[in-house]
Motif scaffolding. Structure first.
Motif, mmCIF file in Angstrom:
data_model
loop_
_atom_site.group_PDB
_atom_site.id
_atom_site.type_symbol
_atom_site.label_atom_id
_atom_site.label_comp_id
_atom_site.label_asym_id
_atom_site.label_seq_id
_atom_site.Cartn_x
_atom_site.Cartn_y
_atom_site.Cartn_z
ATOM 1 N N ALA A 57 0.842 -1.197 0.000
ATOM 2 C CA ALA A 57 0.000 0.000 0.000
ATOM 3 C C ALA A 57 0.874 1.242 0.000
ATOM 4 N N GLY A 58 1.977 1.170 -0.776
ATOM 5 C CA GLY A 58 2.747 2.374 -1.054
ATOM 6 C C GLY A 58 2.014 3.133 -2.160
ATOM 7 N N THR A 59 2.724 4.079 -2.779
ATOM 8 C CA THR A 59 2.072 4.870 -3.823
ATOM 9 C C THR A 59 1.428 3.978 -4.874
ATOM 10 N N LEU A 60 2.223 3.025 -5.393
ATOM 11 C CA LEU A 60 1.700 2.202 -6.476
ATOM 12 C C LEU A 60 0.521 1.358 -6.034
ATOM 13 N N GLY A 61 0.618 0.790 -4.846
ATOM 14 C CA GLY A 61 -0.465 -0.050 -4.349
ATOM 15 C C GLY A 61 -1.745 0.749 -4.208
ATOM 16 N N LEU A 62 -1.637 1.902 -3.558
ATOM 17 C CA LEU A 62 -2.829 2.721 -3.333
ATOM 18 C C LEU A 62 -3.423 3.189 -4.660
#
Lengths: 530, 327, 399
Positions: free
Chosen positions: C205-210
């Motif tokens: 749930a870092g930038t890419l995940g979010l």
């Protein structure tokens, strides 16, 4: 002559009080002038001749022919016994179950009985390991019956070994172990460590299936079991008694053998004996032992501490053996239980404190996970009352336990998921029963682990939570002292680092200068509140 | 010419003086030979019949010293320091049935079957506290007490008292009874001797007599496996495994006939043997039906008796890789 | 003009690799990156325009480069020294605010005729990234000639810019490029094994995940919205945001397998009871699609354990050299699929997503170039420090 229990009013001369705290201890000062401590009675004098008492019970049963007269060649005999959840801690060898079972089998041998099955009545608990079975029934019985598969654990999910016996007037389905249901005589060997055990609950729950157990292990029943330690005011027991009636009408012949133990949990010699003494009676030697023990424990790893405590075997004395028809036997047994456990207490309190020990019925040789902490505190200890709860409605319960976020992966797989999924969503027993219970109960994986590994049934963590349903409804708030903060919050309780903080926090709920009662348990004490 | 002799070295001189000194000392043999009466025992003149000497060995051996505090301490050291490790190494015992002794108080008579010299040591080291260090053994007077060394060893190591095999003598029975009354427990092999062929022999009434006489319980004990390790008639040890099984204590009723009790003891040991060979429940079934296989084996010719014994008397080391299971 | 410059200095790169392993982001202190005064880059051809960055984000691939974790694979497709920064919103000379489409594809490189991939619009598949009149470089921000976003000025090809609507803040605009990646990932995911519904797991749930989560929800908006999306998040702020952006359930990374097992009712293959009980072995069932937005060895192995037979594991996070046991992949016919960048059209969708979901709020902190070490340290520990996207603020830089 053992001294009876005691309610001590705390004054400024009262020494700090022992709180069990998982695999360790705390010494806490309780506020003087408004606190009291409920101490257990000293262990009752045990029976001198246990073998003689067993023989006497089997030969002169209540409302039944002598056991020998009910045994005949060619009959099917089933002996069921209480599982590893009893007694706590485990009993020094020989276990009373072994002594009773050997006496029963000796009579069966004399009568020429060939077809004998011995079944651990564990309901939805985990299966017992070989070592645990050997401890309970002894090596002789184990070696005689287990190799041929005639000594085994009850399997509540075995479609081929369950028999549906009928329905109670309340619509509760009764389905128990088929082998037991179809036997010519079912001998149930029980240990009544607390008044909740025994009676019809032995067979109606111990040998039942999920289909049957769900009718009384649910939030509505548990909320109306006040308390489930007092069978006459317990909906849980009413349901079991109704089921017992169905079992009787279905023609199942039950010969109930109930036993009671005294509260000699930690012995009067040895390192733990200090835990059984009242603090003002600790000798220099006791104090040195205690300090050494605590210092040692604090330096050990959690797993080493667990190993030490789980290895403890209590030197219980047997106080009664009663056999015969279920109901008269159980009434007699309850008298013995209450004689040991009941302490009269006047009036309720604002704040109830308890130190939770390292063991509860579901973490024998295992880890006391947060759900079990809840169950032990709000389930078992809270319900150790007759009449009214020790704490008033809207009062505060303060528990002391490290409450680690830790689970035994073999014993408690569904607990992990319950903690991660269900408790993250809700702590309301009704909501979780409606939303999640069925999926967990019917999960094929949990079923597989329950039947083949040593896992509690998938639905078991729900039951643990329902066990606390009455307390959850009754209490204003729950505070855990010294617990893992995240785990405590997940349980929906409030964490505190010291008892003083907890007492301070409690005033938010119950107002300033609340009255405090400490339940000095274990050894087991049950409050008779008037 | 220069003097070619080199002076003696210091070492040579020292050796030489030591030799000289040795020569001057009297030799021990010569010294002994030189001893005369009264330092030496008198010889008996011809024609004189010396008076009979009082027996100090055999059944008459006085073992009281073996129960002095010093001897008890020595025995404790022997039992725990020597006997226990040796037994563990040689016999690897598996001990069962301690749970049946719960609730047993005070002295008791432990009566076991007898297959080998190891039995006494095995049984003594298997006794649980508090009996282990307050036990004495009945030992054959003619075998264990025939020489002073053997008698001393038996008394010290086993706290043995001499028992006449052939007859119940007043002296040995009274001594045993006194000791039991004093709180000592007795280890006894009622068969009266080691099995000659691996099968049991009839139990004699000694244990029963003492139990009735002193009013103490008899604990039947079954020993299995020692006959493979050191059977009668051999002196070679073949380490193996053994099993010691304690039975439920038998309490004599006050007016019980000692022959009945002896029969009960024999039946109990027989039942234990059956339990060890098979399983407990089947053994109980047979015991109640009076069908326990007798300890004495089948009543048949020697070879059939040996045959029926099967592996139980094989006095040889098991082969390391049993043929043909090699990989 | 000031710029952060990344040079080719093997010794310093090795030091950065060591430092970066000890503490992520520490490569900025010892590695070959530094703040320099440089001449503005020259436009390679007349078509190119100068571009003044306003905000430039710090991306996971930038951090991998700085900490010396990048694969040798990149060697032929980057050129040193370069100025990093490919998530850029900036001003064109005519004052238009635009976001950069950093891919250096055929059209930008002056390759004519364009390669088959570019001809089909798949510029991220461009087959000429090391050829043409530009030096090798897969994107602006990884090549010498164009400059990069972490500076006061760079040059862009007109095909590389997408104008930003006025109602979008700079913070929102700097999220457009990473969101375009997520939009593309969502297309890949929804075109694969999960196309007929079925639950999806998003690991990380870092930038890419979010953003992937947001793009998935956006792609299915108005439709059947009760698709179960399970997200793993390590940190509390990530959990909160994942919940807000539409995750059905957010779990800790080590809870994923149990959560998937519980939802699908799978059994577990394990050699011992403890592993089985904790559901730490291979699930027999699983989710049809698992999106790995982390790209570590553990996350890929975890994805393979919880994906259904015949399912997709989509790698959205950049993996790097990895050791993975592919036996389950073979046995269960799992497809392991990469997912890189976007087509140009994805930027239009990305702008919508950013606007609809107010993704500008994901820019947690901005730093001036002087504090680049702090900025990189913050970005490297974004999750633990409650941040998502960290960017350089270049609005105060003099050209």
């Amino acid at each position: 002559m053992p001294r009876p229990g005691l309610v001590l009013d705390v004054d400024r001369s009262t020494p700090p009080i022992l709180f069990h705290h998982g695999e360790s201890f705390r010494l806490e000062k309780l506020p003087p002038g408004r606190s009291r401590i409920v101490y257990p009675a000293e262990p009752l004098a045990p029976l001198k001749d246990v073998a003689g008492a067993i023989d006497d019970a089997l030969d002169h049963p209540l409302d039944s022919d002598p056991l020998s007269a009910r045994l005949f060649p060619g009959m099917k005999l089933v002996i069921a016994f209480d599982d590893v959840s009893l007694p706590l801690p485990k009993m020094r060898r020989p276990d009373i179950r072994q002594r009773v079972i050997e006496a029963v089998l000796d009579r069966a041998a004399a009568a020429g009985v060939d077809d004998v099955r011995i079944i651990a009545a564990l309901a939805l608990h985990r299966r017992m390991t070989e070592a645990e079975l050997r401890h309970a029934v002894g090596d002789r019985v184990y070696d005689a019956f287990a190799p041929e598969g005639r000594l085994y654990n009850h399997d509540a999910e075995d479609p081929d070994d369950l028999a549906f016996l009928g329905t109670t007037p309340h619509g509760e389905e009764v389905e128990i172990n088929k082998r037991a249901a179809e036997s010519d005589l079912l001998v149930y060997v029980n240990i009544n460590i607390v008044s909740m055990d025994g009676g019809h609950k032995s067979t109606a729950t111990g040998l039942a299936s999920y289909r049957s157990i769900r009718h009384h292990h649910n939030p509505a029943t548990m909320e109306h079991s006040r308390s489930f330690m007092d069978r006459h005011s317990s909906e849980l027991h009413h349901a079991n008694w109704r089921m017992g009636e169905v079992i009787r009408k279905a023609g199942v012949q039950v010969f109930q053998i109930e036993t009671t133990l005294n509260t000699d949990t930690f012995g009067d010699t040895g390192p733990l004996s200090v835990l059984q003494k009242r603090e003002w009676e600790w000798t220099t030697r006791d104090r040195v032992t205690f300090m050494g023990m605590k210092a040692g424990l604090d330096r050990m790893s959690a797993s080493a501490r667990r190993r030490i405590f789980q290895g403890w075997e209590a030197p219980y004395g047997v106080t009664s053996v009663t056999a015969g028809a279920v109901e008269p036997v159980h009434e007699r047994t309850l008298e013995h239980c209450f004689a040991q456990h009941l302490v009269p207490v006047e009036g309720q309190t604002d704040v109830l404190t308890m130190g939770l020990p390292y063991i509860c019925p579901y973490n024998v040789h295992s880890i006391m996970n947060p759900i079990l902490v809840m169950c032990l505190g709000l389930g078992y200890f809270f319900n150790l009352y007759r009449g009214k709860p020790l704490v008033r409605e809207g009062g505060v319960l303060i528990l002391s336990h490290p409450t680690p976020w830790e689970f035994h992966p073999v014993h408690h797989p569904s607990y992990i998921d319950f903690f991660e999924e269900v408790l993250a969503d809700t702590t309301d027993p009704k909501v979780m029963a409606d939303t999640y219970e069925e999926r967990y109960a019917n999960d094929e994986w949990y079923r597989h682990l329950y039947r083949t590994s040593y896992a509690y049934h998938g639905v078991h963590p729900f039951y643990m939570w329902y066990w606390g349903a009455h307390a959850l409804r009754h209490l204003g708030s729950v505070i855990i002292v010294g617990g893992d903060v995240k785990a405590v919050r997940r349980l929906g309780f409030r964490p505190a680092s010291t008892l003083q903080d907890a007492l301070e926090m409690a005033t938010d709920t119950v107002g300033p200068q609340p009255t405090v009662t400490h339940l000095h348990n274990p050894p087991i004490v049950m409050a008779d509140v008037t | 010419m220069a003097d070619r002799r080199t002076p003696a070295t210091r070492v040579e001189r020292a050796l030489r003086s030591a030799r000289d000194a040795g020569r001057r000392l009297p030799s021990p043999a010569r010294a002994v030979r030189a001893v005369e009466f009264p330092l030496r025992a008198p010889s008996v003149p011809a024609g004189v019949e010396p008076p009979e000497r009082k027996a100090r060995l055999g059944a008459a051996y006085d073992t009281a010293w073996a129960r002095s505090p010093a001897a008890r301490l020595g025995r404790l050291a022997l039992l725990e320091g020597v006997m226990r490790p040796v037994i563990r190494a040689v016999a690897d015992p598996e001990r069962r049935g301690y749970d049946r002794l719960v609730g047993l108080d005070g002295p008791a008579i432990f009566a076991a079957n007898h297959l080998s010299h190891l039995d006494a040591g095995l049984l003594l080291t298997s006794l649980p506290e508090p009996w282990r260090h307050r036990a004495f053994a009945g030992a054959a007077a003619d075998y264990f007490f025939d020489t002073r060394v053997k008698a001393t060893m038996a008394a010290l190591a086993l706290n043995a008292i001499p028992i006449e095999r052939t007859k119940v003598t007043r002296r040995s029975a009274l001594l045993a009874a006194d000791l039991i009354d004093d709180g000592w427990s007795m280890v006894i092999f009622p068969e009266g001797g080691r099995s000659p062929d691996g099968w049991g022999q009839p139990f004699r009434a000694g244990a029963a007599f003492l139990a009735v006489r002193c009013g103490v319980p008899v604990v039947p004990v079954h020993l299995e496996g020692t006959g493979r390790i050191l059977p009668k008639g051999t002196s070679r040890l073949v380490p193996g495994t053994t099993r010691v099984t304690f039975g439920t204590p038998l309490r004599p009723s006050p007016d019980e006939d000692m022959r009945d009790l002896a029969a009960r003891i024999e039946a109990a040991v027989t039942g234990l043997a059956d339990e060890v060979a098979g399983d407990w429940y089947a053994a109980r079934r047979r015991a109640h039906a009076g069908e326990s296989p007798p300890l004495s084996g089948p009543d048949a010719s020697a070879w059939r008796r040996a045959w029926a014994l099967g592996d139980r008397r094989s006095h040889r080391r098991p082969a390391r890789t049993p043929w043909p299971l090699r990989d | 003009m000031r710029a952060l410059v990344f040079s080719r200095r093997p010794g310093q790169l090795a030091a950065a690799a060591v430092a970066g392993r000890i503490r992520p982001g520490a490569g900025a202190g010892v590695g070959p990156i530094g703040l320099r005064d440089v001449d503005p880059p020259e436009p390679p051809t007349d078509e190119w325009l100068p571009f003044r960055p306003r905000l430039a984000g710090i991306c996971g691939s930038d951090l991998a480069t700085i900490d010396g974790r990048s694969s040798r694979y990149f060697e032929p497709i980057v050129s040193f020294p370069f100025t990093p920064g490919h998530e850029v919103v900036g001003d064109l000379p005519d004052g238009t605010r635009a976001v950069l489409v950093p891919v250096l594809h055929c059209e930008v490189r002056g390759v004519d005729p364009v390669c088959p991939s570019c001809a089909s619009g798949a510029i991220h598949h461009c087959e000429r990234i090391a050829f043409g009149h530009l030096e090798p470089g897969l994107q602006s921000g990884f090549t010498r000639e164009t400059g990069g976003g972490w500076s006061a000025g760079m040059v862009v090809h007109p095909a590389q810019v997408v104008p930003v609507p006025d109602d979008l803040s700079d913070e929102a605009a700097v999220m457009v490029e990473p969101t375009a990646c997520a939009v593309h990932a969502a297309q890949v995911v929804l075109g694969g094994a999960a196309r007929d519904g079925g639950p999806i797991a998003v690991i990380g749930a870092g930038t890419l995940g979010l953003l992937t989560l947001a793009a998935l929800r956006h792609a299915e908006r108005g439709g059947d919205t009760d698709r179960l999306i399970l997200t793993t998040a390590k940190h509390p702020e990530q959990r909160r945001l994942a919940g807000e952006l539409g995750a059905t359930r957010v779990v800790a990374p080590d809870e994923l397998a149990r959560a998937v097992r519980g939802v699908t009712g799978s059994l577990v293959l394990a050699s011992d009871d403890a592993t089985a009980g904790a559901a730490a072995g291979q699930l027999t069932g699983g989710f049809p699609t698992v999106v790995d937005c982390v790209g570590s060895e553990e996350s890929i192995a975890q994805a393979l354990r919880v994906v259904a037979p015949g399912g997709d594991v989509v790698l959205v996070g950049m993996p790097g050299p990895t050791h993975v046991d592919l036996t389950p992949l073979w046995h269960r016919e799992t497809s392991l699929r990469g997912c890189y960048a976007y087509r140009r059209a994805d930027f239009d969708t990305a702008i919508e997503v950013v606007r609809d979901l107010d993704l500008g709020r994901l820019v947690s902190a901005t730093y001036p170039l002087d504090r680049h070490r702090d900025a990189i340290a913050h970005a490297a520990a974004a999750g633990a420090r409650g941040a998502v996207k960290v960017a350089f603020d270049l609005r105060g830089e003099r050209p």
